[in-house]
Design an enzyme around this catalytic site. Structure first.
Site, PDB file in Angstrom:
ATOM      1  N   ALA A  65       0.862  -1.185   0.000  1.00 24.48           N
ATOM      2  CA  ALA A  65       0.000   0.000   0.000  1.00 24.48           C
ATOM      3  C   ALA A  65       0.899   1.236   0.000  1.00 24.48           C
ATOM      4  O   ALA A  65       2.048   1.177   0.444  1.00 24.48           O
ATOM      5  CB  ALA A  65      -0.889  -0.014   1.239  1.00 24.48           C
ATOM      6  N   GLY A 109       0.790  -5.021   1.033  1.00 21.05           N
ATOM      7  CA  GLY A 109      -0.401  -5.134   0.196  1.00 21.05           C
ATOM      8  C   GLY A 109      -0.124  -5.798  -1.143  1.00 21.05           C
ATOM      9  O   GLY A 109      -1.029  -6.379  -1.753  1.00 21.05           O
ATOM     10  N   GLU A 112      -0.409  -9.355  -0.395  1.00 20.76           N
ATOM     11  CA  GLU A 112      -1.834  -9.637  -0.138  1.00 20.76           C
ATOM     12  C   GLU A 112      -2.636  -9.646  -1.439  1.00 20.76           C
ATOM     13  O   GLU A 112      -3.523 -10.478  -1.633  1.00 20.76           O
ATOM     14  CB  GLU A 112      -2.379  -8.591   0.840  1.00 20.76           C
ATOM     15  CG  GLU A 112      -1.769  -8.748   2.230  1.00 20.76           C
ATOM     16  CD  GLU A 112      -2.034  -7.555   3.140  1.00 20.76           C
ATOM     17  OE1 GLU A 112      -1.798  -6.400   2.710  1.00 20.76           O
ATOM     18  OE2 GLU A 112      -2.470  -7.770   4.273  1.00 20.76           O
ATOM     19  N   GLU A 132       4.844  -4.887   7.260  1.00 18.28           N
ATOM     20  CA  GLU A 132       4.122  -3.773   7.897  1.00 18.28           C
ATOM     21  C   GLU A 132       4.598  -3.498   9.311  1.00 18.28           C
ATOM     22  O   GLU A 132       4.548  -2.375   9.797  1.00 18.28           O
ATOM     23  CB  GLU A 132       2.610  -4.065   7.907  1.00 18.28           C
ATOM     24  CG  GLU A 132       1.942  -4.010   6.540  1.00 18.28           C
ATOM     25  CD  GLU A 132       1.950  -5.329   5.789  1.00 18.28           C
ATOM     26  OE1 GLU A 132       2.711  -6.252   6.172  1.00 18.28           O
ATOM     27  OE2 GLU A 132       1.192  -5.439   4.813  1.00 18.28           O
TER      28      GLU A 132
HETATM   29  N1  CAA Z   1       4.609   3.127  -0.748  1.00 18.72           N
HETATM   30  C1  CAA Z   1       5.006   4.271  -1.319  1.00 18.72           C
HETATM   31  N2  CAA Z   1       6.160   4.401  -2.001  1.00 18.72           N
HETATM   32  C2  CAA Z   1       6.944   3.321  -2.095  1.00 18.72           C
HETATM   33  C3  CAA Z   1       6.594   2.080  -1.518  1.00 18.72           C
HETATM   34  C4  CAA Z   1       5.354   2.018  -0.827  1.00 18.72           C
HETATM   35  N3  CAA Z   1       4.897   0.876  -0.270  1.00 18.72           N
HETATM   36  N4  CAA Z   1       7.572   1.181  -1.769  1.00 18.72           N
HETATM   37  C5  CAA Z   1       8.509   1.830  -2.480  1.00 18.72           C
HETATM   38  N5  CAA Z   1       8.129   3.121  -2.684  1.00 18.72           N
HETATM   39  C6  CAA Z   1       8.857   4.165  -3.405  1.00 18.72           C
HETATM   40  C7  CAA Z   1      10.036   4.690  -2.596  1.00 18.72           C
HETATM   41  O1  CAA Z   1       9.594   5.675  -1.683  1.00 18.72           O
HETATM   42  C8  CAA Z   1      10.905   5.252  -3.689  1.00 18.72           C
HETATM   43  O2  CAA Z   1      10.392   6.485  -4.081  1.00 18.72           O
HETATM   44  P1  CAA Z   1      11.422   7.748  -4.376  1.00 18.72           P
HETATM   45  O3  CAA Z   1      12.270   7.259  -5.517  1.00 18.72           O
HETATM   46  O4  CAA Z   1      10.507   8.865  -4.737  1.00 18.72           O
HETATM   47  O5  CAA Z   1      12.194   7.932  -3.138  1.00 18.72           O
HETATM   48  C9  CAA Z   1      10.697   4.278  -4.832  1.00 18.72           C
HETATM   49  O6  CAA Z   1       9.460   3.606  -4.568  1.00 18.72           O
HETATM   50  C10 CAA Z   1      11.777   3.230  -4.945  1.00 18.72           C
HETATM   51  O7  CAA Z   1      11.894   2.622  -3.670  1.00 18.72           O
HETATM   52  P2  CAA Z   1      13.313   2.436  -2.936  1.00 18.72           P
HETATM   53  O8  CAA Z   1      14.231   3.569  -3.259  1.00 18.72           O
HETATM   54  O9  CAA Z   1      13.031   2.194  -1.488  1.00 18.72           O
HETATM   55  O10 CAA Z   1      13.827   1.111  -3.664  1.00 18.72           O
HETATM   56  P3  CAA Z   1      14.804  -0.003  -3.091  1.00 18.72           P
HETATM   57  O11 CAA Z   1      15.108  -0.881  -4.244  1.00 18.72           O
HETATM   58  O12 CAA Z   1      15.926   0.611  -2.327  1.00 18.72           O
HETATM   59  O13 CAA Z   1      13.919  -0.820  -2.011  1.00 18.72           O
HETATM   60  C11 CAA Z   1      11.928  -1.947  -1.237  1.00 18.72           C
HETATM   61  C12 CAA Z   1      12.822  -1.551  -2.444  1.00 18.72           C
HETATM   62  C13 CAA Z   1      12.665  -2.934  -0.338  1.00 18.72           C
HETATM   63  C14 CAA Z   1      10.669  -2.597  -1.810  1.00 18.72           C
HETATM   64  C15 CAA Z   1      11.566  -0.679  -0.432  1.00 18.72           C
HETATM   65  O14 CAA Z   1      11.068   0.304  -1.346  1.00 18.72           O
HETATM   66  C16 CAA Z   1      10.530  -0.897   0.631  1.00 18.72           C
HETATM   67  O15 CAA Z   1      10.836  -1.414   1.686  1.00 18.72           O
HETATM   68  N6  CAA Z   1       9.257  -0.488   0.367  1.00 18.72           N
HETATM   69  C17 CAA Z   1       8.187  -0.554   1.338  1.00 18.72           C
HETATM   70  C18 CAA Z   1       7.673  -1.964   1.525  1.00 18.72           C
HETATM   71  C19 CAA Z   1       6.592  -1.976   2.588  1.00 18.72           C
HETATM   72  O16 CAA Z   1       6.815  -1.642   3.737  1.00 18.72           O
HETATM   73  N7  CAA Z   1       5.358  -2.397   2.194  1.00 18.72           N
HETATM   74  C20 CAA Z   1       4.236  -2.450   3.083  1.00 18.72           C
HETATM   75  C21 CAA Z   1       3.395  -1.212   2.930  1.00 18.72           C
HETATM   76  S1  CAA Z   1       2.094  -1.098   4.135  1.00 18.72           S
HETATM   77  C22 CAA Z   1       0.863  -2.103   3.532  1.00 18.72           C
HETATM   78  O17 CAA Z   1       0.962  -2.674   2.466  1.00 18.72           O
HETATM   79  C23 CAA Z   1      -0.355  -2.185   4.396  1.00 18.72           C
HETATM   80  C24 CAA Z   1      -1.340  -3.238   3.954  1.00 18.72           C
HETATM   81  O18 CAA Z   1      -1.245  -4.377   4.378  1.00 18.72           O
HETATM   82  C25 CAA Z   1      -2.447  -2.900   3.089  1.00 18.72           C
END
Ligand code: CAA
Length: 258
Positions: A65, A109, A112, A132
């Site tokens: 998400a 998400g 999921e 999360e």
């Molecule tokens: N939401 C918003 N933006 C996101 C994102 C997310 N879930 N995941 C990645 N992005 C964005 C980053 O902010 C970044 O944007 P900018 O270039 O503008 O800074 C871009 O995508 C690239 O991401 P990274 O620079 O972080 O890329 P990376 O290769 O270094 O890392 C990753 C990749 C490990 C997937 C890392 O991006 C990450 O940990 N993302 C979040 C994963 C996460 O926590 N997901 C759970 C979300 S909460 C949820 O989903 C709730 C639910 O159950 C419904």
């Protein structure tokens, strides 16, 4: 309808939806999920479509998400407005099979969403996780419910509590994905499976999807009874007559979806 965050096309009798927010690793925001829901409903209602493939990019199926979109929500925003995942349920109402073709990250998400599909075909670089907890929250679109059903309580607890990612090989061993293929073959493999399914009898396909999904909701005896009634009802189909006749005549069946 035109879409901004997904790409939609038809190949033969297969509907293809590609999540397309590459700069945010396909983070799932309201607009993307509304568009996804609309595209799924459109394919579900299209008599020419027998199966749907949902995929992302080589780097990410979806990284979860959209964290930036929800970071400042209050409890009342999230609860009263039922924000974040209120429009995610559309996929569960789709009656034709949906195959998730997953490469790269399927996190939060994203994992999921893949689990809401009927089965997952993974590329060798796929990584699944429910991270999360690192954000101070919990899975909000079925992760705590579908993951244990898919991979066992032990692995689900491990993944949700430590936020560790599962690679494609482990996901296949654990039963989360049905097959793992090299990245360059992922789309073709998913399309081949979808093409096989779309050549089957559509009402039979839908009955199988409905019956297998009942296994997650019913007791064994209720589920077996549901299956038996569905099995009996296939004898009302012309496709059942054609399928069995074709077997006896040693030829391929020509199903008409009736
Ligand atoms: N939401 C918003 N933006 C996101 C994102 C997310 N879930 N995941 C990645 N992005 C964005 C980053 O902010 C970044 O944007 P900018 O270039 O503008 O800074 C871009 O995508 C690239 O991401 P990274 O620079 O972080 O890329 P990376 O290769 O270094 O890392 C990753 C990749 C490990 C997937 C890392 O991006 C990450 O940990 N993302 C979040 C994963 C996460 O926590 N997901 C759970 C979300 S909460 C949820 O989903 C709730 C639910 O159950 C419904």
């Amino acid at each position: 309808m035109s879409y901004e965050m997904i790409l939609v096309e038809t190949q033969g009798h297969v509907g293809v939806i590609r999540l397309n927010r590459p700069k945010a690793l396909n983070a799932l925001n309201d607009q993307l999920m509304d568009e996804l829901g609309a595209a799924l409903v459109q394919f579900d209602g299209d008599a020419d479509i027998g199966c749907i493939v949902l995929t992302g990019s080589d780097k990410a199926f979806a990284a979860g998400a959209d964290i930036a979109a929800m970071a400042n929500y209050s409890f009342m925003d999230a609860y009263k407005g039922d924000y974040i995942t209120r429009n995610w349920e559309q996929i569960r109402k789709i009656r034709k099979p949906v195959i998730a073709a997953v490469a790269g990250y399927a996190l939060g998400g994203g994992c999921e969403l893949a689990m809401m599909c009927d089965f997952i075909i993974a590329a060798e670089n796929a990584k699944f996780g429910q991270p999360e907890i690192k954000l101070g929250t919990i899975p909000g679109a079925g992760g705590t419910q579908r993951l244990p059903r898919a991979v066992s309580k032990a692995k689900a607890m491990d993944m949700c509590l430590t936020a560790r990612m599962m690679d494609a090989a482990e996901a296949e061993r654990a039963g989360l994905v049905s097959r793992v293929v090299p990245l360059e073959k992922l789309f073709d493999e998913a399309m081949a499976a979808a093409t096989v399914i779309s050549a089957m009898s559509l009402p039979t396909v839908m009955m199988i999807k409905e019956s297998v999904n009942r296994a997650y909701e019913l007791t064994l005896s209720e589920g077996v009874l549901f299956e038996r009634r569905m099995f009996h009802s296939t004898f009302a189909l012309e496709d059942q007559k054609e399928g069995m006749k074709a077997f006896i005549e040693k030829r391929l069946p020509a199903f008409r979806g009736i």
